[in-house]
Design an enzyme around this catalytic site. Structure first.
Site, PDB file in Angstrom:
ATOM      1  N   ARG A  32     -33.163  -8.708 -25.711  1.00 38.80           N
ATOM      2  CA  ARG A  32     -31.967  -7.877 -25.542  1.00 38.80           C
ATOM      3  C   ARG A  32     -31.544  -7.221 -26.850  1.00 38.80           C
ATOM      4  O   ARG A  32     -31.031  -6.111 -26.860  1.00 38.80           O
ATOM      5  CB  ARG A  32     -30.819  -8.719 -24.976  1.00 38.80           C
ATOM      6  CG  ARG A  32     -30.897  -8.917 -23.481  1.00 38.80           C
ATOM      7  CD  ARG A  32     -29.711  -9.701 -22.957  1.00 38.80           C
ATOM      8  NE  ARG A  32     -29.690 -11.063 -23.463  1.00 38.80           N
ATOM      9  CZ  ARG A  32     -28.759 -11.949 -23.153  1.00 38.80           C
ATOM     10  NH1 ARG A  32     -27.753 -11.609 -22.376  1.00 38.80           N
ATOM     11  NH2 ARG A  32     -28.819 -13.179 -23.635  1.00 38.80           N
ATOM     12  N   TYR A 177     -28.344 -21.627  -6.411  1.00 44.57           N
ATOM     13  CA  TYR A 177     -28.236 -20.481  -5.506  1.00 44.57           C
ATOM     14  C   TYR A 177     -28.790 -19.216  -6.154  1.00 44.57           C
ATOM     15  O   TYR A 177     -29.460 -18.405  -5.495  1.00 44.57           O
ATOM     16  CB  TYR A 177     -26.773 -20.289  -5.119  1.00 44.57           C
ATOM     17  CG  TYR A 177     -26.527 -19.204  -4.100  1.00 44.57           C
ATOM     18  CD1 TYR A 177     -27.085 -19.272  -2.826  1.00 44.57           C
ATOM     19  CD2 TYR A 177     -25.708 -18.117  -4.413  1.00 44.57           C
ATOM     20  CE1 TYR A 177     -26.849 -18.284  -1.890  1.00 44.57           C
ATOM     21  CE2 TYR A 177     -25.459 -17.120  -3.479  1.00 44.57           C
ATOM     22  CZ  TYR A 177     -26.037 -17.212  -2.224  1.00 44.57           C
ATOM     23  OH  TYR A 177     -25.789 -16.218  -1.294  1.00 44.57           O
ATOM     24  N   LYS A 179     -31.182 -18.989  -8.376  1.00 41.07           N
ATOM     25  CA  LYS A 179     -32.651 -19.049  -8.389  1.00 41.07           C
ATOM     26  C   LYS A 179     -33.206 -18.786  -6.996  1.00 41.07           C
ATOM     27  O   LYS A 179     -34.234 -18.109  -6.837  1.00 41.07           O
ATOM     28  CB  LYS A 179     -33.110 -20.415  -8.893  1.00 41.07           C
ATOM     29  CG  LYS A 179     -32.675 -20.751 -10.312  1.00 41.07           C
ATOM     30  CD  LYS A 179     -33.131 -19.722 -11.331  1.00 41.07           C
ATOM     31  CE  LYS A 179     -34.615 -19.744 -11.591  1.00 41.07           C
ATOM     32  NZ  LYS A 179     -35.026 -18.845 -12.700  1.00 41.07           N
TER      33      LYS A 179
END
Length: 382
Positions: A32, A177, A179
């Site tokens: 990033r 959730y 993943k």
């Protein structure tokens, strides 16, 4: 071979990059913040190799074979340059945190949108290439998680690649959730491409690691999977409760990704596969405590050994006490404890061992390496 690895500063990603470089591959990596993160990756790889890898890499090799790109999971087209000319793309990048303010914003959206952003860049690259081009983009390997398999383990069930988590939600283990959603959306996207362009257009597979531990490439990195070891060695557990972990060395996770790249027959008969990558056994809290005491015997040198619990409360009373204690933990940790206390997680690694002939590092080694790393950062109370 030219390959791409997203999220290069991640725990698994950095080990994958290290092993790819040892094999002589040219590795495009995404970060990033290019200025800060790529330099840190470069120096950390050399330092890790010097301390633990027998000086197999040189700065000259890295200058030639390690190429950095700035990319953001939230910006469409961000990965276009990074995947250009690559035959294999690895996607380990995803948020890994248990407790967040807004699960949708902080976990699910980055995991799902980041995966789709990467897949769209791969599709764009492949669309420009001829089916006869030997250097075309052939395969995408995504790092998912056993969190996509199950939430609360069912009694006596051994989970395998056919299973999907049907329990997690935004308000119950949101990391699990996230993943699940990311892998589901990835398969949906790739299945749509297959329907339109055929099974040979792009191959896709997912690697599902269990609790990944071991020594990181980055000297100051602290992985979420260390949490249980940190709590055990710092005396956060007053007793041994009925909890289980399926540990796996980060080196084995990286190796599994590379074997998935190298093995052409792993896609027979399907062009899409899932692989659970986990150690050979389930470790109870008691097992883990015993390993810690066996590996660090000198109480003069390691006074924290006295923090490791010895009183066993592995029955129903202990389960109740552990759940009560969990009420005082952050929400994400509390939900994780609630899902796992009193239950045994059992996973099958038969498929990855059969297809790739993998032999897993014994759990003792990554547990010891994790403790040594935590000690080096003074994260274990002496």
């Amino acid at each position: 071979m030219k390959v791409c690895v997203t999220g290069a500063t991640g725990f698994i990603a950095s080990h994958l990059i290290y092993q790819l470089l040892l094999k002589g591959h040219q590795v495009n990596v995404t970060v990033r913040n290019y200025q800060k993160s790529f330099t840190e990756l470069f120096t950390s790889l050399l330092d890790y190799d010097k301390r633990f890898g027998f000086n197999q890499l040189s700065a000259e090799q890295l200058k030639h074979n390690l190429i950095g790109f700035q990319a953001d999971l939230t910006i469409e087209g961000s990965f276009d340059k990074a995947v250009e000319g690559c035959q294999i793309v690895f996607h380990p990048a995803s948020p890994y945190i248990w407790t967040v303010e807004d699960p949708q914003r902080d976990l699910v959206d980055p995991a799902v949108n980041g995966t789709l952003t990467l897949l769209k860049s791969c599709f764009k690259e492949r669309s420009k290439q001829s089916d006869n081009d030997p250097n075309r983009l052939r395969r995408i390997i995504m790092t998912s998680s056993i969190a996509a398999l199950c939430d609360t383990p069912k009694k006596d069930k051994v989970y395998d690649e056919r299973d999907w988590n049907d329990e997690s939600a935004l308000n119950k283990n949101p990391y699990y959730y996230s993943k699940l959603c990311a892998e589901r959306e990835a398969w949906k996207f790739m299945n749509e491409i297959e329907l339109k362009y055929g099974a040979d257009f792009l191959e896709f597979l997912t690697i599902l690691p269990s609790a990944t531990i071991g020594r990181p490439i980055f000297p100051n990195q602290v992985n979420q999977s260390y949490d249980m070891i940190t709590k055990l060695t710092n005396g956060d557990f007053p007793a041994i409760f009925m909890m289980t972990f399926v540990f796996v060395s980060v080196k084995d996770i990286a190796l599994a990704h590379i074997l998935a790249m190298e093995h052409s027959d792993c896609f027979s008969p399907s062009k899409g596969e899932r692989f659970i990558v986990c150690g050979d056994c389930t470790s109870t809290m008691k097992d883990t405590c015993e390993i810690l005491k066996e590996q660090f015997t000198d109480i003069g040198k390691y006074p924290w050994i006295k923090n490791i619990p010895s009183l066993s409360l592995e029955g129903s009373v202990g389960n109740t006490l552990a759940r009560f204690a969990g009420l005082f933990q952050p929400k994400g940790v509390r939900q994780l404890l609630s899902s796992n206390i009193g239950r045994k997680t059992m996973l099958s690694n038969h498929k990855v061992k059969q297809r790739f002939s993998m032999k897993f590092i014994d759990r003792v080694e990554p547990i010891r390496e994790s403790v040594e790393h935590l000690l080096s950062l003074n994260l274990i109370k002496q």
